[in-house]
Design a protein around this motif. Structure first.
Motif, PDB file in Angstrom:
ATOM      1  N   UNK A  39       1.335  -0.245  11.862  1.00 22.25           N
ATOM      2  CA  UNK A  39       1.220  -0.319  13.323  1.00 22.25           C
ATOM      3  C   UNK A  39      -0.211  -0.487  13.794  1.00 22.25           C
ATOM      4  N   UNK A  40      -1.143  -0.633  12.866  1.00 24.69           N
ATOM      5  CA  UNK A  40      -2.548  -0.812  13.241  1.00 24.69           C
ATOM      6  C   UNK A  40      -3.290  -1.519  12.118  1.00 24.69           C
ATOM      7  N   UNK A  41      -4.478  -1.986  12.433  1.00 23.58           N
ATOM      8  CA  UNK A  41      -5.322  -2.640  11.427  1.00 23.58           C
ATOM      9  C   UNK A  41      -5.624  -1.698  10.278  1.00 23.58           C
ATOM     10  N   UNK A  42      -5.925  -0.447  10.570  1.00 19.49           N
ATOM     11  CA  UNK A  42      -6.280   0.514   9.524  1.00 19.49           C
ATOM     12  C   UNK A  42      -5.115   0.745   8.564  1.00 19.49           C
ATOM     13  N   UNK A  43      -3.905   0.844   9.100  1.00 19.39           N
ATOM     14  CA  UNK A  43      -2.734   1.030   8.233  1.00 19.39           C
ATOM     15  C   UNK A  43      -2.491  -0.209   7.375  1.00 19.39           C
ATOM     16  N   UNK A  44      -2.667  -1.374   7.966  1.00 23.84           N
ATOM     17  CA  UNK A  44      -2.496  -2.613   7.211  1.00 23.84           C
ATOM     18  C   UNK A  44      -3.537  -2.714   6.096  1.00 23.84           C
ATOM     19  N   UNK A  45      -4.776  -2.327   6.397  1.00 27.25           N
ATOM     20  CA  UNK A  45      -5.842  -2.384   5.396  1.00 27.25           C
ATOM     21  C   UNK A  45      -5.518  -1.458   4.221  1.00 27.25           C
ATOM     22  N   UNK A 103       5.180  -4.072  -4.458  1.00 21.73           N
ATOM     23  CA  UNK A 103       6.330  -4.341  -3.585  1.00 21.73           C
ATOM     24  C   UNK A 103       6.451  -3.284  -2.489  1.00 21.73           C
ATOM     25  N   UNK A 104       6.295  -2.011  -2.863  1.00 21.26           N
ATOM     26  CA  UNK A 104       6.343  -0.950  -1.847  1.00 21.26           C
ATOM     27  C   UNK A 104       5.167  -1.078  -0.891  1.00 21.26           C
ATOM     28  N   UNK A 105       3.987  -1.422  -1.426  1.00 18.94           N
ATOM     29  CA  UNK A 105       2.821  -1.604  -0.562  1.00 18.94           C
ATOM     30  C   UNK A 105       3.047  -2.756   0.416  1.00 18.94           C
ATOM     31  N   UNK A 106       3.712  -3.823  -0.036  1.00 16.07           N
ATOM     32  CA  UNK A 106       4.028  -4.937   0.863  1.00 16.07           C
ATOM     33  C   UNK A 106       5.011  -4.500   1.937  1.00 16.07           C
ATOM     34  N   UNK A 107       5.934  -3.620   1.563  1.00 19.12           N
ATOM     35  CA  UNK A 107       6.859  -3.063   2.559  1.00 19.12           C
ATOM     36  C   UNK A 107       6.102  -2.216   3.579  1.00 19.12           C
ATOM     37  N   UNK A 108       5.067  -1.501   3.120  1.00 19.74           N
ATOM     38  CA  UNK A 108       4.231  -0.734   4.049  1.00 19.74           C
ATOM     39  C   UNK A 108       3.491  -1.656   5.019  1.00 19.74           C
ATOM     40  N   UNK A 109       3.131  -2.857   4.548  1.00 21.75           N
ATOM     41  CA  UNK A 109       2.518  -3.836   5.450  1.00 21.75           C
ATOM     42  C   UNK A 109       3.482  -4.183   6.586  1.00 21.75           C
ATOM     43  N   UNK A 149     -11.025  -9.311   5.867  1.00 20.94           N
ATOM     44  CA  UNK A 149     -11.052  -8.102   5.046  1.00 20.94           C
ATOM     45  C   UNK A 149      -9.671  -7.743   4.519  1.00 20.94           C
ATOM     46  N   UNK A 150      -8.626  -8.058   5.283  1.00 21.07           N
ATOM     47  CA  UNK A 150      -7.265  -7.793   4.824  1.00 21.07           C
ATOM     48  C   UNK A 150      -6.915  -8.627   3.596  1.00 21.07           C
ATOM     49  N   UNK A 153      -3.564 -11.946  17.425  1.00 22.46           N
ATOM     50  CA  UNK A 153      -3.167 -11.813  18.821  1.00 22.46           C
ATOM     51  C   UNK A 153      -2.621 -10.426  19.126  1.00 22.46           C
ATOM     52  N   UNK A 154      -1.739  -9.903  18.269  1.00 21.60           N
ATOM     53  CA  UNK A 154      -1.077  -8.637  18.547  1.00 21.60           C
ATOM     54  C   UNK A 154      -2.027  -7.455  18.508  1.00 21.60           C
ATOM     55  N   UNK A 155      -2.969  -7.457  17.560  1.00 21.04           N
ATOM     56  CA  UNK A 155      -3.868  -6.317  17.390  1.00 21.04           C
ATOM     57  C   UNK A 155      -5.291  -6.615  17.857  1.00 21.04           C
ATOM     58  N   UNK A 156      -5.515  -7.797  18.425  1.00 18.97           N
ATOM     59  CA  UNK A 156      -6.840  -8.208  18.907  1.00 18.97           C
ATOM     60  C   UNK A 156      -7.885  -8.034  17.806  1.00 18.97           C
ATOM     61  N   UNK A 157      -7.641  -8.679  16.675  1.00 19.30           N
ATOM     62  CA  UNK A 157      -8.527  -8.558  15.524  1.00 19.30           C
ATOM     63  C   UNK A 157      -9.586  -9.655  15.527  1.00 19.30           C
ATOM     64  N   UNK A 158     -10.730  -9.335  14.959  1.00 18.43           N
ATOM     65  CA  UNK A 158     -11.770 -10.339  14.751  1.00 18.43           C
ATOM     66  C   UNK A 158     -11.463 -11.104  13.458  1.00 18.43           C
ATOM     67  N   UNK A 159     -12.141 -12.231  13.274  1.00 18.63           N
ATOM     68  CA  UNK A 159     -11.951 -12.997  12.042  1.00 18.63           C
ATOM     69  C   UNK A 159     -12.409 -12.206  10.823  1.00 18.63           C
ATOM     70  N   UNK A 160     -13.449 -11.421  10.981  1.00 15.09           N
ATOM     71  CA  UNK A 160     -13.930 -10.628   9.850  1.00 15.09           C
ATOM     72  C   UNK A 160     -12.912  -9.556   9.454  1.00 15.09           C
TER      73      UNK A 160
END
Length: 443
Positions: free
Chosen positions: A119-125, A109-115, A72-73, A61-68
């Motif tokens: 602020x965007x799908x690309x950063x989360x990926x 753990x640090x990578x989870x903190x980065x999650x 991928x995440x 909802x927040x980032x208007x992401x598709x199921x695909x």
């Protein structure tokens, strides 16, 4: 079940990792501290991996992401685990297992903190990519560390408990992540998992070291004598014994149906029982816990019946596969209702019960200096032949014949796994002799 061999000895114990010799003055409790901390980090591993599932709707909802994009995440973590498990396990055997585990846990753990701050799908990926890199070899290296301080007679129990921890961590991550997301927001779900991981790794680093592991080494297997100082078995020894190859194959294939249950039971309960998605997921989580509990209990059973004859571990692995084949095969043939759920529950309990015995057999057939690499190979087989292949094959069959029919077919893969395990048992004595010869006359 008897206590591990942790009483004081008046001998010296070589360190398979460093080649140093340390006094074998052993504490009764230190091995259990190692197990508790390593198991705790395993829970953190899977909690960090699976918390994403709990916040899927909020991210969509927040980032208007598709199921695909959502998929991928999740898939990028599994992809990194599949690609990097073996090479990172090999590196850990050479560089040091404790240092490797600490680095892995800090990274995920640090990578989870980065999650949490993405602020965007690309950063989360990108952050999820790093989670996968950090988690890639933890299971194989962690179980090698645990088994190094316990006698072989309890290896099946410990292996089953350790491998079953993934199921428990997944359920905790999804359940706790959902509660935190509802009350504090999805970012706090990731942050909580990250803080938990960093606290545990700090405690692990303070209490566990290569020197202490060497002092408490409890591998009393004469076929796996440490050999000359600094001796390392060649990497080729991971594959040159037919028995261990059959263990890899049997281990991977017996995870095929377990992977199917983990992936497709929510859809099965939604489509066949008409449950809403949340209730279908809750029902499926019960069966996920049965899978994990079965790993632990089947490991305990195996250690009891094989106390005087280690080769019986192969037999128990076969028996667990047969039980799951019969009960799952019959369960999915029945109409919906309580009898079907009972049969599927019994089959799920034993579906991955062979994991502990097979891991113990891999330990018995490989030298301690390459044991993390051996477990990395087993993990690779479990993923390629089981956890990844099973859900995909059932998805293809479901598109063609329907989900119920696909689930009826899936347990038949146990037949191939059982054949591999029977052949492995026949080759086991020769494999043990080859391991002893490897140590006695290193190349």
């Amino acid at each position: 079940m008897g206590l591990p061999a942790t009483t004081a000895l008046n001998t010296t114990t070589p360190n398979a990792t460093t080649g140093n010799t340390a006094p074998a003055s052993r504490s009764r409790f230190y091995p259990w501290i190692v197990f508790a901390l390593t198991f705790g980090l395993l829970l953190s591993d899977y909690m960090s991996r699976q918390v994403l599932s709990a916040v899927f709707p909020l991210l969509k909802t927040e980032w208007t992401l598709t199921d695909s994009q959502l998929a991928s995440l999740s898939s990028v973590v599994a992809l990194m685990v599949g690609l990097l498990t073996l090479p990172l396990s090999l590196l850990a055997d050479r560089w040091g297992r404790v240092k490797s585990l600490v680095l892995m846990a800090v990274l995920w753990s640090i990578a989870t903190l980065l999650c949490a701050v993405a602020s965007s799908y690309e950063q989360m990926l990108g952050a999820r990519f790093l989670v996968g890199v950090g988690e890639a070899a933890y299971g194989s290296v962690g179980i090698a560390v645990v088994l190094s301080v316990f006698a072989p007679r309890v290896h099946s129990t410990l292996s089953g408990a350790f491998m079953g921890g993934g199921s428990f961590g997944s359920v905790i991550g999804v359940a706790l992540g959902g509660v935190i997301a509802v009350n504090l927001g999805w970012r706090w779900s990731f942050a909580a998992m990250a803080v938990f991981g960093l606290m545990l790794v700090a405690l692990f680093r303070a209490l566990v070291s290569e020197r202490k592991l060497a002092q408490h080494a409890a591998d009393d297997d004469p076929a796996d004598a440490p050999g000359p100082a600094g001796f390392r078995a060649p990497i080729s020894s991971l594959f040159t014994t037919p028995a261990v190859v059959f263990a890899y194959i049997g281990g991977g294939l017996q995870m095929f149906t377990a992977g199917v249950l983990l992936a497709w039971l929510p859809s099965f309960f939604n489509r066949s029982y008409g449950l809403a998605l949340d209730k279908a997921g809750a029902m499926a989580s019960i069966f996920v816990l049965l899978v994990g509990s079965g790993m632990v209990v089947c490991g305990i059973i195996t250690d009891r019946v094989s106390r005087n004859d280690p080769a019986r571990k192969w037999t128990t692995a076969v028996v667990f596969g047969v039980i799951s084949l019969v009960f799952l095969g019959a369960g999915f043939q029945l109409p919906t209702g309580t009898p079907q759920l009972v049969l599927i529950g019994i089959g799920a309990f034993f579906s991955a019960g062979s994991s502990g015995p097979i891991a113990a057999m891999v330990a018995n057939l490989t030298h301690s200096s390459v044991r993390a690499s051996a477990f990395g190979t087993l993990t690779l087989a479990n993923n390629l032949l089981g956890l990844a292949l099973g859900p995909f094959v059932v998805g293809v069959l479901a598109d063609r014949f329907g989900l119920v029919t696909a689930l009826q077919i899936a347990p038949l893969i146990y037949i191939v796994a059982i054949i591999a395990l029977v052949l492995g048992k026949r080759a086991y004595p020769a494999g043990r002799r080859k391991l002893a010869a490897l140590t006695a006359a290193p190349a």
